[in-house]
Design a protein around this motif. Structure first.
Motif, mmCIF file in Angstrom:
data_model
loop_
_atom_site.group_PDB
_atom_site.id
_atom_site.type_symbol
_atom_site.label_atom_id
_atom_site.label_comp_id
_atom_site.label_asym_id
_atom_site.label_seq_id
_atom_site.Cartn_x
_atom_site.Cartn_y
_atom_site.Cartn_z
ATOM 1 N N LEU A 73 0.822 -1.172 -0.044
ATOM 2 C CA LEU A 73 0.013 -0.159 -0.029
ATOM 3 C C LEU A 73 0.975 1.299 0.125
ATOM 4 O O LEU A 73 1.694 1.293 0.918
ATOM 5 N N ASP A 74 0.996 2.072 -1.091
ATOM 6 C CA ASP A 74 1.416 3.297 -1.140
ATOM 7 C C ASP A 74 0.482 4.582 -1.222
ATOM 8 O O ASP A 74 -0.358 4.451 -1.892
ATOM 9 N N VAL A 75 0.904 5.524 -0.277
ATOM 10 C CA VAL A 75 0.086 6.648 -0.274
ATOM 11 C C VAL A 75 0.802 7.776 -1.249
ATOM 12 O O VAL A 75 1.796 8.110 -0.783
ATOM 13 N N TYR A 76 0.259 8.521 -1.974
ATOM 14 C CA TYR A 76 0.733 9.431 -2.787
ATOM 15 C C TYR A 76 -0.342 10.824 -2.585
ATOM 16 O O TYR A 76 -1.101 10.633 -2.122
ATOM 17 N N GLU A 77 0.248 11.710 -3.301
ATOM 18 C CA GLU A 77 -0.491 13.107 -2.873
ATOM 19 C C GLU A 77 -1.968 13.068 -3.549
ATOM 20 O O GLU A 77 -2.917 13.357 -2.754
ATOM 21 N N ASP A 78 -2.265 12.395 -4.637
ATOM 22 C CA ASP A 78 -3.420 12.469 -5.138
ATOM 23 C C ASP A 78 -4.185 11.180 -5.236
ATOM 24 O O ASP A 78 -5.210 11.137 -5.998
ATOM 25 N N SER A 79 -3.554 10.088 -4.828
ATOM 26 C CA SER A 79 -4.233 8.793 -4.899
ATOM 27 C C SER A 79 -3.594 7.888 -4.017
ATOM 28 O O SER A 79 -2.579 8.069 -3.395
ATOM 29 N N LEU A 80 -4.203 6.820 -3.892
ATOM 30 C CA LEU A 80 -3.784 5.481 -3.066
ATOM 31 C C LEU A 80 -3.466 4.489 -3.971
ATOM 32 O O LEU A 80 -4.438 4.225 -4.808
ATOM 33 N N PHE A 81 -2.327 3.697 -3.827
ATOM 34 C CA PHE A 81 -2.147 2.684 -4.618
ATOM 35 C C PHE A 81 -2.027 1.350 -4.014
ATOM 36 O O PHE A 81 -1.007 1.183 -2.992
ATOM 37 N N VAL A 82 -2.667 0.371 -4.233
ATOM 38 C CA VAL A 82 -2.735 -1.092 -3.479
ATOM 39 C C VAL A 82 -2.529 -2.111 -4.469
ATOM 40 O O VAL A 82 -2.949 -2.028 -5.456
ATOM 41 N N VAL A 83 -1.624 -3.046 -4.069
ATOM 42 C CA VAL A 83 -1.256 -3.995 -4.859
ATOM 43 C C VAL A 83 -1.792 -5.120 -4.205
ATOM 44 O O VAL A 83 -1.413 -5.550 -2.955
ATOM 45 N N LEU A 84 -2.414 -6.227 -4.895
ATOM 46 C CA LEU A 84 -3.084 -7.535 -4.138
ATOM 47 C C LEU A 84 -2.385 -8.741 -5.364
ATOM 48 O O LEU A 84 -2.251 -8.399 -6.343
ATOM 49 N N LYS A 85 -2.517 -9.723 -4.817
ATOM 50 C CA LYS A 85 -1.929 -10.846 -5.434
ATOM 51 C C LYS A 85 -3.143 -12.211 -5.431
ATOM 52 O O LYS A 85 -3.037 -12.755 -4.611
ATOM 53 N N PRO A 86 -4.228 -11.911 -6.006
ATOM 54 C CA PRO A 86 -5.113 -13.116 -6.080
ATOM 55 C C PRO A 86 -4.585 -14.377 -6.637
ATOM 56 O O PRO A 86 -3.697 -14.587 -7.469
ATOM 57 N N VAL A 87 -5.012 -15.545 -5.945
ATOM 58 C CA VAL A 87 -4.305 -16.629 -6.477
ATOM 59 C C VAL A 87 -5.345 -17.671 -6.983
ATOM 60 O O VAL A 87 -6.530 -17.849 -6.485
ATOM 61 N N THR A 88 -5.213 -18.617 -7.860
ATOM 62 C CA THR A 88 -6.087 -19.776 -8.037
ATOM 63 C C THR A 88 -5.135 -21.264 -8.049
ATOM 64 O O THR A 88 -3.940 -21.206 -7.845
ATOM 65 N N TYR A 89 -6.295 -22.194 -7.428
ATOM 66 C CA TYR A 89 -5.643 -23.299 -7.308
ATOM 67 C C TYR A 89 -6.354 -24.639 -8.450
ATOM 68 O O TYR A 89 -7.362 -24.388 -8.937
ATOM 69 N N GLU A 90 -5.453 -25.139 -9.008
ATOM 70 C CA GLU A 90 -5.643 -26.096 -10.035
ATOM 71 C C GLU A 90 -5.410 -27.700 -9.620
ATOM 72 O O GLU A 90 -4.367 -27.947 -9.591
ATOM 73 N N VAL A 150 -10.523 -11.349 -2.283
ATOM 74 C CA VAL A 150 -9.412 -12.025 -2.375
ATOM 75 C C VAL A 150 -8.737 -12.709 -1.221
ATOM 76 O O VAL A 150 -8.447 -13.984 -1.501
ATOM 77 N N VAL A 151 -8.998 -12.169 -0.036
ATOM 78 C CA VAL A 151 -8.646 -12.738 1.157
ATOM 79 C C VAL A 151 -9.613 -14.180 1.479
ATOM 80 O O VAL A 151 -9.011 -15.163 1.809
ATOM 81 N N ASP A 152 -10.857 -13.954 1.341
ATOM 82 C CA ASP A 152 -11.913 -15.155 1.337
ATOM 83 C C ASP A 152 -11.474 -16.460 0.352
ATOM 84 O O ASP A 152 -11.531 -17.588 0.879
ATOM 85 N N HIS A 153 -10.782 -16.106 -0.827
ATOM 86 C CA HIS A 153 -10.559 -17.002 -1.812
ATOM 87 C C HIS A 153 -9.199 -17.811 -1.190
ATOM 88 O O HIS A 153 -8.781 -18.971 -1.520
ATOM 89 N N TYR A 154 -8.192 -16.979 -0.606
ATOM 90 C CA TYR A 154 -7.058 -17.380 0.189
ATOM 91 C C TYR A 154 -7.542 -18.468 1.087
ATOM 92 O O TYR A 154 -6.879 -19.738 1.123
#
Length: 331
Positions: A73-90, A150-154
């Motif tokens: 999670l990065d906070v900038y002056e005009d926006s918030l930037f969040v990175v998530l990594k959804p996963v799938t199981y085969e 995303v977390v519930d799928h985890y």
């Protein structure tokens, strides 16, 4: 490319905007609207229009284009930037595949950027459009819905991995001790757990900040203060996932150690059996070697019962050795 784009007003989806700048200005003026743009693996040229219209930070834009980021999670002056990594199981191949999902959050706008096939965005958007009360919370509601999905799928993936681990345990501790490919299967499973762990563990810090826990008591920009209890609930689910991941990692290491120990014990048993058979073969070989030296002065060579006596002695010694080794479990 732009997968979906819409203006949400008072919790309801309205028309797709023709001009991002005018739509954003109108949403900010009304106060009850926001703009949500969804992109899938955009090129730099395709993303330039969104960058200029919403004033996204160039560092965040670079991360969104190149992908391969850790959850953060990065906070900038005009926006918030969040990175998530959804996963799938085969289940067919017993593999965990991670995608990437970037969320730009700002004043009356949400921009989502998706990389890879593992993404729940389409289902989240359809679900949110049926829950107008959630959409009324604006971009904060969208961010909560994405992180919660995303977390519930985890949790589901952790349950699948737990089932695979139980199968490995049954194979390792079976009477046969597993096949020759068991060690490679255990190592492959450990790699899948590591891939899963890369997606879940780094997400703890961003959710802790969004939930306002620990040292992060200050509110996060562009996220409503009233949403903290909801993010705390997501953080609780993530803690359960991380505990499961830690347990899986420890157990798979213990199973690998147990399998290697079993292999070592089995090899020692084989060596004992080989040594026992070699000792039994050494008795007749030694006696035959002595009588094969062609000495002239060997009185027993002229005895009538010398040959049957030698055979009987060899047979007696073989029986004694066999019973001794059998009693000690070497055969």
């Amino acid at each position: 490319m732009i997968v979906d784009c819409a203006i949400y007003r008072d919790g309801h989806r309205t028309e797709s905007p023709q001009d991002f700048s005018d739509a954003l200005a109108e949403a900010r003026a009304r106060g009850d609207s926001f703009l949500w743009i969804g992109l899938y693996e955009p090129t730099e040229r395709e993303f330039d229009l969104v960058t200029e219209e919403f004033g996204l930070h160039p560092l965040a834009v670079e991360d969104a284009l190149k992908a391969h980021q850790r959850p953060k999670l990065d906070v900038y002056e005009d926006s918030l930037f969040v990175v998530l990594k959804p996963v799938t199981y085969e289940p067919e191949h017993d593999t965990v595949t991670a995608g990437e999902l970037m969320v730009f959050l700002g004043d009356s706008f949400v921009v989502t950027v998706r990389h890879g096939a593992a993404s729940p965005l389409a289902g989240i958007r359809r679900l949110l459009e049926q829950r107008h009360d959630m959409l009324r919370h604006g971009p904060t509601g969208v961010l909560y819905a994405i992180t919660d999905a995303v977390v519930d799928h985890y949790l589901e993936v952790a349950a699948e991995l737990t089932g695979d681990l139980e199968e490995l345990e049954g194979e390792v501790f079976s009477p046969t001790g597993g096949s020759g490919y068991t060690a490679s299967r255990i190592y492959g499973f450990k790699r899948q757990v590591m891939e899963f762990r890369r997606a879940t563990v780094p997400l703890s810090m961003p959710l802790t900040r969004l939930a306002g826990l620990g040292p992060f008591v200050e509110s996060v920009p562009f996220v409503r203060e009233q949403s903290r209890p909801f993010f705390r609930d997501v953080n609780d689910h993530l803690m359960r996932v991380n505990e499961s991941v830690e347990g899986l990692d420890r157990l798979v290491s213990d199973i690998l150690s147990a399998h290697l120990a079993q292999m070592s014990v089995r090899q020692n048993d084989d060596m004992r059996k080989i040594s026992a058979w070699a000792a039994m073969a050494a008795i007749p070989t030694m006696i035959a070697g002595i009588y094969g030296m062609n000495f002239q002065h060997m009185p027993e060579l002229h005895w009538l019962w010398s040959y049957p006596a030698v055979i009987a002695v060899m047979g007696f010694l073989e029986v004694v050795l066999y019973r001794t080794f059998k009693r000690r479990g070497w055969m």
